[in-house]
Scaffold this active site. Structure first.
Site, short mmCIF file in Angstrom:
data_model
loop_
_atom_site.label_atom_id
_atom_site.label_comp_id
_atom_site.label_asym_id
_atom_site.label_seq_id
_atom_site.Cartn_x
_atom_site.Cartn_y
_atom_site.Cartn_z
N LEU A 38 0.85 -1.20 0.00
CA LEU A 38 0.00 0.00 0.00
C LEU A 38 0.88 1.23 0.00
O LEU A 38 1.75 1.36 0.85
CB LEU A 38 -0.85 0.04 1.29
N HIS A 39 0.66 2.14 -0.95
CA HIS A 39 1.46 3.37 -0.90
C HIS A 39 0.76 4.59 -1.50
O HIS A 39 1.26 5.69 -1.38
CB HIS A 39 2.79 3.18 -1.61
#
Ligand code: UD1
Length: 360
Positions: free
Chosen positions: A203-204
């Site tokens: 996740l970013h």
């Protein structure tokens, strides 16, 4: 002919691996590699150079982190200097980062033809920084290399037809090339997970991790996937995500999962090959999961890789537990493999052929 390649963020370094190598194989061509420095930690940049046998960059612009304007402006100024000095016949840019746009803008203003690899991707929301970068880069490009017919169709819908070619995806080329070097069992042992009993998650995206409610929803959702399905969730933490977890006081939610530092290409692909499925908001990993024969929950409101969601191989999900649980359940139901939708592993050669015919 002299070609400059520009990389900066980790997915571009991965794409450069085979395209740069194909340029250097061309005996009559000279290749110059520039790193903007948008990504600078060893595990966000150096590791990919080492694993993928990419030569040291000829120039490093030292852009580092900052606001979108600061990063783009620093890369723009740095690239203008490089292009004025090198006077190349073309600039290769990849994907949709701030580095991509800065390079394309610097080159276009100096009348250096821009070659955009991974052109024609379009998605909602239109305000997403990457969408702005890719739309503008396509506008500035002389040659647009698309991973699939969808990219070509998206460009045609915007009136862009000249200089557009479907080459396939260089990330598929790379996956096929690197597959013999992958070590799924040993990598699982090193990370303390059991093959087929864990999920790889990354996740970013700013809209996912900068918002505390979204970040909490995702972390809690991943924990629910662990509980309900008995999988371990392995979450390599992008530095942005690690920082936001600390800022939003979400350490307890993250502690429910198996977190680790960002991993290199060989480790991530080895883990992906052994995972039950993947959960990500990465544009690259949602395709790489497919190349590894794995299904993927895409934590985004939309995706540019619609071929994979249209057939049900991948599924979109929202940053909240019910949506993640629903996505996980749908990934465990069988679906037909859609076949080779992103080429046949010869995209880099096709890009070289397209450059040759464009500049002939
Ligand atoms: C960028 C790209 C995104 C791509 C992603 C891959 C843009 C607008 N976005 O997002 O398209 O999918 O790279 O990872 O260009 N940081 C470090 N060390 C690093 C790099 C970043 O600590 O080596 C931290 C910094 O706090 C930085 C933050 O991560 O401010 C975000 O980095 P940035 O390059 O701005 O965006 P990404 O989220 O990585």
């Amino acid at each position: 002919m002299k070609i400059v390649s520009l990389v900066g963020a980790r997915p571009q370094i991965v794409k450069e691996a085979l395209v740069g190598a194909a340029v250097r194989q061309h005996s009559a061509w000279r290749h110059v590699l520039v790193h903007s420095g948008q990504h600078y930690d060893a595990n966000m940049s150096d590791v990919f150079f080492q694993e993928l046998d990419i030569p040291r960059p000829d120039y490093h612009l030292g852009v580092g982190s900052g606001s979108h304007a600061a990063m783009t402006a620093a890369a723009l100024v740095g690239m203008e200097k490089v292009l004025l000095k090198e006077k190349p016949d073309a600039l290769l840019v990849y994907g949709d980062t701030n580095t991509t746009l800065a390079g394309a803008l610097a080159a276009a203003k100096l009348h250096v033809p821009v070659i955009h690899v991974e052109a024609g991707i379009r998605m909602q929301p239109k305000t997403m920084p990457e969408e702005i970068n890719r739309v503008l880069t396509d506008r500035l490009a002389a040659l647009m290399c698309c991973c699939s017919a969808l990219g070509r169709d998206n460009l045609a819908a915007e009136g862009l037809t000249a200089g557009v070619t479907v080459t396939g995806d260089v990330m598929y080329d790379l996956f096929l090339r690197m597959r013999p070097r992958l070590t799924p069992e040993a990598t699982c042992a090193a990370f303390g997970v059991s093959p087929d009993r864990f999920v790889v998650a990354t996740l970013h995206r700013d809209y996912n991790v900068d918002d505390p409610a979204s970040l909490r929803g995702m972390l809690n959702g991943l924990a629910r996937v662990q509980e309900e399905h008995g999988f371990t969730v392995l979450l390599p933490l992008h530095p942005r995500t690690r920082r936001r977890i600390a800022e939003h006081g979400l350490e307890d939610a993250a502690a429910m999962l198996r977190t680790c530092e960002p991993v290199g290409y060989l480790e991530l692909m080895s883990l992906t090959c052994a995972a039950a499925f993947v959960i990500t908001d990465s544009g690259g990993l949602q395709k790489e999961a497919f190349y590894a024969g794995k299904r993927c929950a895409v934590m985004m409101p939309d995706t540019g890789w619609r071929e994979l969601t249209a057939c049900g191989w991948n599924t979109l999900c929202a940053p909240e537990p019910q949506s993640l649980l629903h996505a996980a359940a749908s990934l465990l139901a069988p679906v037909a493999h859609p076949g080779d939708v992103y080429g046949n592993g010869h995209a880099a050669e096709n890009i070289i052929r397209a450059i040759r015919s464009k500049t002939a």
